[in-house]
Design an enzyme around this catalytic site. Structure first.
Site: not given
Ligand code: ADP
Ligand code: MG
Length: 400
Positions: A40, A206, A359, A382
């Protein structure tokens, strides 16, 4: 969103001026408050260089963390050393960097009055004042009173209507910097992709946290790949066995709606066709590869399997524009990181306009050491996702 060019920093007059710049120095730090990731700070250099080259006095303001009160742990002081190092490494012709241990008031004013052209001041964490998040008008006025001109460049905080993001612009002339331009241009390139196909890969834990992203993208993309824990809810909606994998039963209706929109629009939704599974995410004795798309009873999906990696890369290669958000497995554990690492490396090799946001996804790209293989790495977290969702971001609206 389309930003009005007249507010772009290159169209301002900064010679001899005091310029207050809202940067995003909400950097990760260790227990001694040492900066552990410089990204950053590096991303703020282009705007700083432009102002220094224009003989301005640069006053940097930012938040860090979510402090309840003034504390050493959330002080911005450690940024000074890192910024000086990066300024030198990038041959930026600054005079000196100082840290001022407050962000408003007489003392700060006096220190700023002593600044020479090409000096840079870093002020203390804005969030030591509750007024920052409250978008308090008096506080915004006090910030504005420190300078002649305001430059907004904290893309990571641009979805917040805080005093240093929107409030301050009521009182002095305002512009947006290079980082905001780069972020908005790149995300617009995805959202309004003229080159097709547009392929998106959405993963993460999720469905519920990605509903708005999925709703927006389904109307834009040609191919939508789904990975991560989210994929199990999609597979279940298709009536497939997913064992004990994470599932959001209350999102099955939404997923079915998505399938039917995709059907109408001719969008291809691609799901994993094999998986890495374990008996228990914490205590597993062995790591199992499924032979097909279904997951046996009592097992939990933790990553995409090797066939899926190949399949996803094959689809990603069709893209002229690629957007990636969300790891495809629990990549924090290296036993379950292969899918995410191979996807990161795979995308990096493809010739296309490639954007990664979120993130954890950006952390995965760094972990795979393939930053250079991406056209744009969105630092916004976000903010980037809200932009993709098509939401109005308060800090950008002032530039419309
Ligand atoms: P970003 O921060 O890039 O938007 P997210 O916060 O939506 O991504 O997702 C990241 C999380 O998803 C990670 O902590 C990862 O462990 C979790 N994740 C990915 N695949 C699985 C899985 N099969 N079961 C549980 N958690 C998962
Ligand atoms: Mg995340």
């Amino acid at each position: 969103m389309i930003l009005n060019q007249k507010y772009f920093i290159e169209n301002g007059e900064f010679f001899n001026k005091k310029v207050i710049v809202r940067v995003d120095y909400n950097v990760p730090t260790d227990k001694d408050n040492k900066v552990t990731d410089e990204t950053r700070i590096l991303k703020s250099l282009k705007t700083i260089k432009f102002l220094i080259d224009n003989n301005a006095k640069v006053i940097l303001i930012s938040h860090k963390g979510r402090p309840k009160e003034k504390s050493k742990k959330d002080s911005l002081e450690p940024v000074k050393e890192v910024l000086e190092k990066l300024l030198k490494e990038n041959n930026i012709n600054y005079n000196k960097v100082l840290f001022i241990d407050d962000c408003v008031g007489e003392k700060v004013k006096n220190e700023i009055d002593k600044m020479s052209n090409k000096d840079i001041a870093i002020l203390e964490n804005l969030r030591f004042y509750k007024e920052e998040e409250d978008n308090d008008e008096e506080f915004a006025k006090k910030l504005a009173s420190l300078a002649d001109i305001y430059v907004s460049d904290a893309f990571g905080a641009i979805h917040r209507a805080h005093a240093s993001i929107t409030g301050i612009a009521k009182f002095i002339p305002f512009y947006y910097g290079y980082l905001i331009k780069e972020e908005v241009d790149s995300l617009n390139y995805v959202l309004h992709a003229k080159e097709k196909p547009l392929v998106a890969l959405i993963g993460g834990s999720k469905v519920s946290s990605k509903i708005d992203v999925l709703k927006s993208l389904i109307n834009k993309v040609d191919i939508l790949l789904i990975g991560g824990a989210m994929a199990y809810t999609f597979l279940k909606a298709k009536g497939l066995d997913i064992g004990k994998s994470l599932v959001e039963n209350d999102r099955l209706v939404f997923v079915n709606e998505l399938f039917s929109i995709a059907n109408q629009k001719g969008v291809e939704i691609v799901l994993p066709c094999d998986h890495i599974v374990v008996e228990d995410v914490e205590n597993y004795k062995k790591i199992i590869k499924t032979s097909g798309i279904e997951i046996p009873e009592n097992l939990i999906g933790v990553d995409i399997g090797p066939k899926t990696i190949k399949e996803f890369i094959k689809y990603l290669k069709k893209g002229k524009v690629i957007f990636w958000n969300g790891p495809v497995g629990i990549f924090e554990n290296k036993d379950f990181a292969k899918g995410t690492m191979e996807i990161a490396k795979g995308i990096a090799k493809i010739k296309a306009f490639k954007v990664v946001g979120g993130g954890d996804s950006v952390a995965a790209v760094n972990q795979a050491k393939v930053e250079k293989g991406f056209s744009h790495i969105s630092t916004g977290g976000g903010a980037s996702l809200e932009y993709i969702e098509g939401k109005k971001l308060p800090g950008l609206e002032i530039f419309e």
